[in-house]
Write a protein that holds these residues in place. Structure first.
Motif, PDB file in Angstrom:
ATOM      1  N   THR A  91     -34.167 -14.808  47.510  1.00  0.00           N
ATOM      2  CA  THR A  91     -33.003 -15.119  46.607  1.00  0.00           C
ATOM      3  C   THR A  91     -32.022 -14.055  46.772  1.00  0.00           C
ATOM      4  OG1 THR A  91     -34.630 -16.303  45.372  1.00  0.00           O
ATOM      5  CG2 THR A  91     -32.441 -15.669  44.365  1.00  0.00           C
ATOM      6  N   LEU A  92     -30.719 -14.275  46.913  1.00  0.00           N
ATOM      7  CA  LEU A  92     -29.701 -13.219  46.778  1.00  0.00           C
ATOM      8  C   LEU A  92     -28.771 -13.528  46.022  1.00  0.00           C
ATOM      9  CD1 LEU A  92     -30.705 -13.473  49.904  1.00  0.00           C
ATOM     10  CD2 LEU A  92     -28.397 -12.893  50.706  1.00  0.00           C
ATOM     11  N   TYR A  93     -28.303 -12.362  45.269  1.00  0.00           N
ATOM     12  CA  TYR A  93     -27.378 -12.513  43.957  1.00  0.00           C
ATOM     13  C   TYR A  93     -26.376 -11.529  44.536  1.00  0.00           C
ATOM     14  CZ  TYR A  93     -31.651 -13.721  41.482  1.00  0.00           C
ATOM     15  OH  TYR A  93     -32.667 -14.608  40.857  1.00  0.00           O
ATOM     16  N   ARG A  94     -25.051 -12.034  44.649  1.00  0.00           N
ATOM     17  CA  ARG A  94     -23.729 -11.400  45.130  1.00  0.00           C
ATOM     18  C   ARG A  94     -22.845 -11.332  44.119  1.00  0.00           C
ATOM     19  NH1 ARG A  94     -24.943 -15.141  49.501  1.00  0.00           N
ATOM     20  NH2 ARG A  94     -25.304 -13.991  51.454  1.00  0.00           N
ATOM     21  N   PHE A  95     -22.301 -10.126  44.122  1.00  0.00           N
ATOM     22  CA  PHE A  95     -21.050  -9.705  43.104  1.00  0.00           C
ATOM     23  C   PHE A  95     -20.189  -8.719  43.662  1.00  0.00           C
ATOM     24  CE2 PHE A  95     -25.229 -10.129  41.060  1.00  0.00           C
ATOM     25  CZ  PHE A  95     -25.027 -10.610  39.820  1.00  0.00           C
ATOM     26  N   ARG A  96     -18.988  -9.455  43.587  1.00  0.00           N
ATOM     27  CA  ARG A  96     -17.650  -8.611  44.064  1.00  0.00           C
ATOM     28  C   ARG A  96     -17.038  -7.955  43.279  1.00  0.00           C
ATOM     29  NH1 ARG A  96     -15.983  -8.377  49.071  1.00  0.00           N
ATOM     30  NH2 ARG A  96     -17.237 -10.094  49.881  1.00  0.00           N
ATOM     31  N   ASN A  97     -16.330  -6.846  43.501  1.00  0.00           N
ATOM     32  CA  ASN A  97     -16.016  -5.815  42.641  1.00  0.00           C
ATOM     33  C   ASN A  97     -14.837  -4.941  43.618  1.00  0.00           C
ATOM     34  OD1 ASN A  97     -14.692  -4.360  40.638  1.00  0.00           O
ATOM     35  ND2 ASN A  97     -16.533  -2.516  40.782  1.00  0.00           N
ATOM     36  N   LYS A  98     -13.633  -5.810  43.631  1.00  0.00           N
ATOM     37  CA  LYS A  98     -12.580  -5.413  44.482  1.00  0.00           C
ATOM     38  C   LYS A  98     -13.001  -5.503  45.915  1.00  0.00           C
ATOM     39  CE  LYS A  98     -10.357  -2.892  40.821  1.00  0.00           C
ATOM     40  NZ  LYS A  98      -9.830  -1.485  40.164  1.00  0.00           N
ATOM     41  N   ASN A  99     -12.932  -4.171  46.725  1.00  0.00           N
ATOM     42  CA  ASN A  99     -13.087  -4.401  48.035  1.00  0.00           C
ATOM     43  C   ASN A  99     -14.676  -3.880  48.327  1.00  0.00           C
ATOM     44  OD1 ASN A  99     -12.552  -1.776  47.218  1.00  0.00           O
ATOM     45  ND2 ASN A  99     -12.200  -0.944  49.128  1.00  0.00           N
ATOM     46  N   TYR A 100     -15.549  -4.083  47.277  1.00  0.00           N
ATOM     47  CA  TYR A 100     -17.360  -3.787  47.187  1.00  0.00           C
ATOM     48  C   TYR A 100     -17.901  -5.073  47.066  1.00  0.00           C
ATOM     49  CZ  TYR A 100     -16.405   1.185  47.201  1.00  0.00           C
ATOM     50  OH  TYR A 100     -15.851   2.679  47.386  1.00  0.00           O
ATOM     51  N   LEU A 101     -18.882  -5.045  47.737  1.00  0.00           N
ATOM     52  CA  LEU A 101     -19.720  -6.304  47.725  1.00  0.00           C
ATOM     53  C   LEU A 101     -21.250  -5.712  47.301  1.00  0.00           C
ATOM     54  CD1 LEU A 101     -20.424  -9.338  47.697  1.00  0.00           C
ATOM     55  CD2 LEU A 101     -21.160  -9.043  50.319  1.00  0.00           C
ATOM     56  N   TYR A 102     -21.810  -6.045  46.055  1.00  0.00           N
ATOM     57  CA  TYR A 102     -23.170  -5.902  45.865  1.00  0.00           C
ATOM     58  C   TYR A 102     -24.204  -6.937  45.953  1.00  0.00           C
ATOM     59  CZ  TYR A 102     -20.742  -1.873  43.698  1.00  0.00           C
ATOM     60  OH  TYR A 102     -19.611  -0.582  43.802  1.00  0.00           O
ATOM     61  N   VAL A 103     -25.240  -6.804  46.688  1.00  0.00           N
ATOM     62  CA  VAL A 103     -26.106  -7.774  47.097  1.00  0.00           C
ATOM     63  C   VAL A 103     -27.429  -7.370  46.544  1.00  0.00           C
ATOM     64  CG1 VAL A 103     -27.067  -9.526  48.742  1.00  0.00           C
ATOM     65  CG2 VAL A 103     -24.581  -8.680  49.078  1.00  0.00           C
ATOM     66  N   ALA A 104     -28.293  -8.192  45.600  1.00  0.00           N
ATOM     67  CA  ALA A 104     -29.341  -7.886  45.241  1.00  0.00           C
ATOM     68  C   ALA A 104     -30.346  -8.878  45.478  1.00  0.00           C
ATOM     69  CB  ALA A 104     -29.546  -7.863  43.452  1.00  0.00           C
ATOM     70  N   ILE A 105     -31.466  -8.513  46.394  1.00  0.00           N
ATOM     71  CA  ILE A 105     -32.170  -9.439  47.140  1.00  0.00           C
ATOM     72  C   ILE A 105     -33.642  -9.336  46.613  1.00  0.00           C
ATOM     73  CG2 ILE A 105     -33.084 -10.184  49.427  1.00  0.00           C
ATOM     74  CD1 ILE A 105     -30.871  -8.592  50.828  1.00  0.00           C
ATOM     75  N   LYS A 106     -34.025 -10.520  46.023  1.00  0.00           N
ATOM     76  CA  LYS A 106     -35.615 -10.642  45.544  1.00  0.00           C
ATOM     77  C   LYS A 106     -36.279 -11.548  46.525  1.00  0.00           C
ATOM     78  CE  LYS A 106     -36.124 -12.551  41.391  1.00  0.00           C
ATOM     79  NZ  LYS A 106     -36.340 -13.197  40.363  1.00  0.00           N
ATOM     80  N   ASP A 107     -37.315 -10.804  47.067  1.00  0.00           N
ATOM     81  CA  ASP A 107     -37.912 -11.062  48.249  1.00  0.00           C
ATOM     82  C   ASP A 107     -39.430 -11.001  47.900  1.00  0.00           C
ATOM     83  OD1 ASP A 107     -38.688  -8.620  48.514  1.00  0.00           O
ATOM     84  OD2 ASP A 107     -37.434  -8.139  50.376  1.00  0.00           O
ATOM     85  N   ASN A 108     -40.435 -11.295  48.921  1.00  0.00           N
ATOM     86  CA  ASN A 108     -41.879 -11.179  48.636  1.00  0.00           C
ATOM     87  C   ASN A 108     -42.309  -9.740  48.512  1.00  0.00           C
ATOM     88  OD1 ASN A 108     -41.847 -13.868  48.740  1.00  0.00           O
ATOM     89  ND2 ASN A 108     -42.295 -14.099  50.993  1.00  0.00           N
ATOM     90  N   ALA A 109     -41.491  -8.677  48.799  1.00  0.00           N
ATOM     91  CA  ALA A 109     -42.023  -7.367  48.551  1.00  0.00           C
ATOM     92  C   ALA A 109     -41.230  -6.834  47.428  1.00  0.00           C
ATOM     93  CB  ALA A 109     -41.396  -6.375  49.916  1.00  0.00           C
ATOM     94  N   TYR A 110     -40.830  -5.581  47.392  1.00  0.00           N
ATOM     95  CA  TYR A 110     -40.266  -4.929  46.148  1.00  0.00           C
ATOM     96  C   TYR A 110     -38.877  -5.459  45.990  1.00  0.00           C
ATOM     97  CZ  TYR A 110     -44.534  -2.108  45.802  1.00  0.00           C
ATOM     98  OH  TYR A 110     -45.618  -1.693  45.991  1.00  0.00           O
ATOM     99  N   GLY A 111     -38.204  -5.655  46.955  1.00  0.00           N
ATOM    100  CA  GLY A 111     -36.609  -6.276  46.844  1.00  0.00           C
ATOM    101  C   GLY A 111     -35.988  -5.089  47.393  1.00  0.00           C
ATOM    102  N   ARG A 112     -34.435  -5.435  47.282  1.00  0.00           N
ATOM    103  CA  ARG A 112     -33.460  -4.087  47.795  1.00  0.00           C
ATOM    104  C   ARG A 112     -32.258  -4.657  47.291  1.00  0.00           C
ATOM    105  NH1 ARG A 112     -35.296  -7.342  51.755  1.00  0.00           N
ATOM    106  NH2 ARG A 112     -33.360  -8.219  52.980  1.00  0.00           N
ATOM    107  N   VAL A 113     -31.253  -3.700  47.409  1.00  0.00           N
ATOM    108  CA  VAL A 113     -29.810  -3.801  47.014  1.00  0.00           C
ATOM    109  C   VAL A 113     -28.946  -2.998  48.022  1.00  0.00           C
ATOM    110  CG1 VAL A 113     -27.978  -3.165  45.293  1.00  0.00           C
ATOM    111  CG2 VAL A 113     -30.733  -3.489  44.463  1.00  0.00           C
TER     112      VAL A 113
END
Length: 130
Positions: A91-113
């Motif tokens: 599951t990917l959660y995407r958030f845009r802040n001006k010229n930055y993009l933050y993607v939080a990834i919920k996966d079968n492991a611990y996840g990552r950003v």
């Protein structure tokens, strides 16, 4: 008699929910505001804690707390993200802040950003990598 038991049961569930929220806030450091609004992703990574919540209005909110933190106020907060479920279960959660993009990834492991600046990957934070 039946309605009295239902009231008692509702009261017990309310007490249990409140106690659980208090324990999570005290021991894990998850702010009670995130619990009340529906925490959908949490990540403790090196130098940062990231949380994604679904607010009461059903919109997503990204919060990042630089470590060390007291969880009083996030160092970065972005409202209005998007969610995408991949066929592999991520599951990917995407958030845009001006010229930055933050993607939080919920996966079968611990996840990552992942953090992108001008569409170029500039940082990867692995959850549990504290």
């Amino acid at each position: 008699m039946k309605s009295l038991n239902q009231r008692q049961m509702k009261s017990c569930w309310a007490i249990l929910a409140t106690a659980t929220a208090s324990i999570l806030t005290a021991t894990v450091g998850i702010p009670s505001s995130a619990l009340a609004s529906g925490l959908v992703f949490a990540c403790s990574a090196k130098d940062v804690i990231v949380e994604v919540s679904r607010l009461d209005n059903k919109k997503l909110r990204y919060e990042a707390y630089n470590i060390p933190t007291n969880h009083q106020r996030p160092d970065l907060a972005i409202n209005g993200g998007t969610v995408e479920r991949k066929p592999n279960g991520d599951t990917l959660y995407r958030f845009r802040n001006k010229n930055y993009l933050y993607v939080a990834i919920k996966d079968n492991a611990y996840g990552r950003v992942l953090v992108y600046k001008n569409n170029k990957l500039i940082a990867t934070k692995y959850c549990g990598d504290v």
